[in-house]
Enzyme design. Structure first.
Site, PDB file in Angstrom:
ATOM      1  N   ARG A  58       1.115  -0.996   0.070  1.00  0.00           N
ATOM      2  CA  ARG A  58      -0.221  -0.041   0.144  1.00  0.00           C
ATOM      3  C   ARG A  58       0.695   1.325  -0.049  1.00  0.00           C
ATOM      4  O   ARG A  58       2.067   1.247   0.495  1.00  0.00           O
ATOM      5  CB  ARG A  58      -0.822  -0.099   1.131  1.00  0.00           C
ATOM      6  CG  ARG A  58      -1.954   0.788   1.368  1.00  0.00           C
ATOM      7  CD  ARG A  58      -3.071   0.649   2.562  1.00  0.00           C
ATOM      8  NE  ARG A  58      -2.346   0.680   3.734  1.00  0.00           N
ATOM      9  CZ  ARG A  58      -2.121   1.692   4.665  1.00  0.00           C
ATOM     10  NH1 ARG A  58      -2.650   2.765   4.161  1.00  0.00           N
ATOM     11  NH2 ARG A  58      -1.426   1.599   5.654  1.00  0.00           N
ATOM     12  N   ARG A 117      -5.482  -2.022  -6.447  1.00  0.00           N
ATOM     13  CA  ARG A 117      -6.259  -2.302  -5.303  1.00  0.00           C
ATOM     14  C   ARG A 117      -7.211  -1.209  -5.219  1.00  0.00           C
ATOM     15  O   ARG A 117      -6.862  -0.114  -5.546  1.00  0.00           O
ATOM     16  CB  ARG A 117      -5.562  -2.803  -4.030  1.00  0.00           C
ATOM     17  CG  ARG A 117      -4.737  -1.739  -3.407  1.00  0.00           C
ATOM     18  CD  ARG A 117      -3.572  -2.285  -2.572  1.00  0.00           C
ATOM     19  NE  ARG A 117      -4.192  -2.691  -1.231  1.00  0.00           N
ATOM     20  CZ  ARG A 117      -3.532  -3.251  -0.328  1.00  0.00           C
ATOM     21  NH1 ARG A 117      -2.140  -3.219  -0.376  1.00  0.00           N
ATOM     22  NH2 ARG A 117      -3.949  -3.496   0.901  1.00  0.00           N
ATOM     23  N   SER A 128      -4.697  -7.541   5.515  1.00  0.00           N
ATOM     24  CA  SER A 128      -4.132  -8.201   4.428  1.00  0.00           C
ATOM     25  C   SER A 128      -4.957  -9.097   3.989  1.00  0.00           C
ATOM     26  O   SER A 128      -5.171  -9.559   2.714  1.00  0.00           O
ATOM     27  CB  SER A 128      -2.965  -9.018   5.093  1.00  0.00           C
ATOM     28  OG  SER A 128      -1.778  -8.209   5.635  1.00  0.00           O
ATOM     29  N   ARG A 207      16.923 -21.937  35.691  1.00  0.00           N
ATOM     30  CA  ARG A 207      16.988 -21.211  34.444  1.00  0.00           C
ATOM     31  C   ARG A 207      17.911 -22.294  33.449  1.00  0.00           C
ATOM     32  O   ARG A 207      18.861 -22.835  33.887  1.00  0.00           O
ATOM     33  CB  ARG A 207      17.784 -19.943  34.733  1.00  0.00           C
ATOM     34  CG  ARG A 207      16.797 -18.986  35.357  1.00  0.00           C
ATOM     35  CD  ARG A 207      17.539 -17.666  35.535  1.00  0.00           C
ATOM     36  NE  ARG A 207      17.757 -17.003  34.253  1.00  0.00           N
ATOM     37  CZ  ARG A 207      16.992 -16.203  33.612  1.00  0.00           C
ATOM     38  NH1 ARG A 207      15.946 -15.673  34.056  1.00  0.00           N
ATOM     39  NH2 ARG A 207      17.240 -15.645  32.505  1.00  0.00           N
TER      40      ARG A 207
END
Length: 467
Positions: A58, A117, A128, A207
């Site tokens: 666009r 478009r 989209s 961790r």
């Protein structure tokens, strides 16, 4: 970061785990293989379903005006993905859907067809999915859409080839791109809430080390492939689904990576530059009028000609020479007196009626391949030279046909630093060539070391047998 407003996802009927992940981490431009090379030309095994690449571009962009055609490393942003789609050789057609004349012009320069478009799907609030459905309403021949994001300049043809196989050969209804990330997530605590944050994907008491944790898969927005029947129902993902895991270094999104200079460095390191591997440039041929100068000729009262040049361009020429790159100049007019006054110390050909012939003669005399030749031109007379040279560039104010033929469009005008800018571009690509060469040497050395260790082990076994 998942792209916004891409449509609802159908419940998963079949999820492919890890099929798309490339094997190994190595490879350069020379390893890209097109569909044609893999026997996928029409009539040679390619399914009848029409697969179309579609790039949505666009004109309106709140963040960066006309971002889709803004130059990134000398190439319009949209040009990077159009080049990859074209060279993949798996698409029956390559399209750009746009509402802007300039984007249409650039798209056609890269060989894409253009769908204009409507204003209804060109708003800031348009999704989209809406733009893709409109495209399908006008192109009934298309069975599968490969929606490729213009903001993913490090996409490679090899990615698209593998995804096309998943859709066309393995029967998936939709395939989308993901990237693996090693990031620990914590719950959000909004201002004023009386609670503590909580770990989402880790145990703080244990961790993981990065090498011990496979990480998580995130959509990277690079592409979404889907069959027509899904899109018409309002879905981009659904049915028999698969993800395709892209390499982290290829997962660059300009929507996120908005620092353009950093994005350019990423593209120069990991972008796709064409089917042929890059080679080290050894000769730069530069058109004098319009490149080294701004093309203007000043005439004095005593009928003497004068031209102006930018000292930065002279510095660029000297830097190229220091790097062992020969610089030669060419002009259609007789400007020998001007060149003599500039004292550049470069071989030059003036009054050249056929620039391509001069370029071919120089290339053969120096024993170079075309990949080792760079050319900077700006006029129609330079077009064939730009097409032939392995690396080509034009100033920002070059004529349209020259820009179309060039691989790099400078930000600077002719006579205003374009030569210096193109020299910097050559240096950056030389770094890429040297980096690829170093990687290949390391891989080769590792292979030899492994082979040597294996031979040593075999020798020890033989010795033990004899003992």
């Amino acid at each position: 970061m998942a792209p916004p407003r891409r449509g609802t996802t159908l419940p998963s009927m079949h999820v492919r785990r890890g099929e798309g992940r490339p094997a190994g981490r190595g490879g350069g431009e020379g390893e890209e293989q097109s569909g044609a090379e893999r026997g996928m030309e029409a009539g040679e095994g390619r399914p009848h379903a029409h697969l179309a690449a579609l790039v949505l571009a666009r004109g309106g962009s709140k963040g960066i005006p006309l971002k889709n055609i803004k130059l990134l490393a000398g190439v319009p942003l949209i040009g990077w993905v159009l080049r990859a789609a074209s060279d993949a050789g798996v698409f029956h057609s390559v399209w750009v859907s746009t509402d802007h004349d300039e984007i249409e012009k650039v798209a056609k320069q890269f060989g894409a067809q253009v769908h204009r478009r409507s204003p209804e799907v060109s708003q800031d609030s348009s999704t989209s999915l809406e733009a893709i459905r409109e495209f399908l309403n006008h192109h009934h021949e298309v069975d599968i859409v490969g929606n490729i994001q213009a903001t993913s300049p490090c996409l490679h043809p090899s990615d698209l080839i593998k995804v096309a196989d998943l859709i066309q050969k393995e029967g998936f209804d939709s395939v989308f791109s993901v990237v693996r990330r090693h990031q620990f997530r914590w719950s959000e605590v909004k201002k004023g809430e009386n609670k503590m944050t909580e770990p989402q994907n880790l145990n703080p008491a244990k961790r993981y080390r990065r090498q011990d944790w496979p990480g998580e898969l995130y959509e990277n927005g690079s592409f979404y492939f889907a069959r027509r029947h899904l899109i018409e129902k309002g879905y981009l993902q659904g049915g028999k689904m698969a993800y395709y895991e892209m390499r982290a270094e290829h997962s660059v999104d300009i929507d996120i990576d908005i620092d353009w200079p950093i994005a350019e460095q990423r593209v120069l390191s990991f972008g796709y530059f064409g089917k042929e591997p890059l080679k080290e440039v050894k000769l730069l041929v530069c058109s004098i009028d319009g490149c080294l100068t701004n093309g203007r000729i000043y005439v004095t009262e005593d009928q003497k000609e004068m031209v102006s040049y930018d000292y930065r361009d002279i510095v660029g020429i000297n830097l190229l020479k220091k790097r062992g790159i020969q610089v030669r100049l060419i002009s259609e007019r007789d400007c020998s007196k001007t060149l003599s006054a500039m004292q550049l110390g470069c071989v030059a050909k003036v009054s050249a009626t056929n620039k391509l012939q001069v370029l071919e003669d120089w290339q053969k005399d120096m024993g170079l391949s075309w990949k080792e030749v760079a050319y900077l031109g700006n006029e129609e007379s330079d077009v064939e030279c730009l097409k032939q040279a392995g690396m080509s560039g034009v100033p920002a104010d070059a004529c349209a046909v020259a820009q179309k033929a060039a691989g790099y469009i400078c930000k600077s005008n002719g006579g205003c630093g374009a030569v210096r800018e193109f020299a910097e571009h050559i240096f950056l690509l030389l770094e890429k060539v040297n980096s690829a060469r170093k990687q290949m040497e390391e891989v080769s050395a590792a292979g030899k070391e492994m082979g040597g260790n294996e031979n040593s082990r075999r020798g020890n076994k033989e010795l033990m047998k004899k003992e």
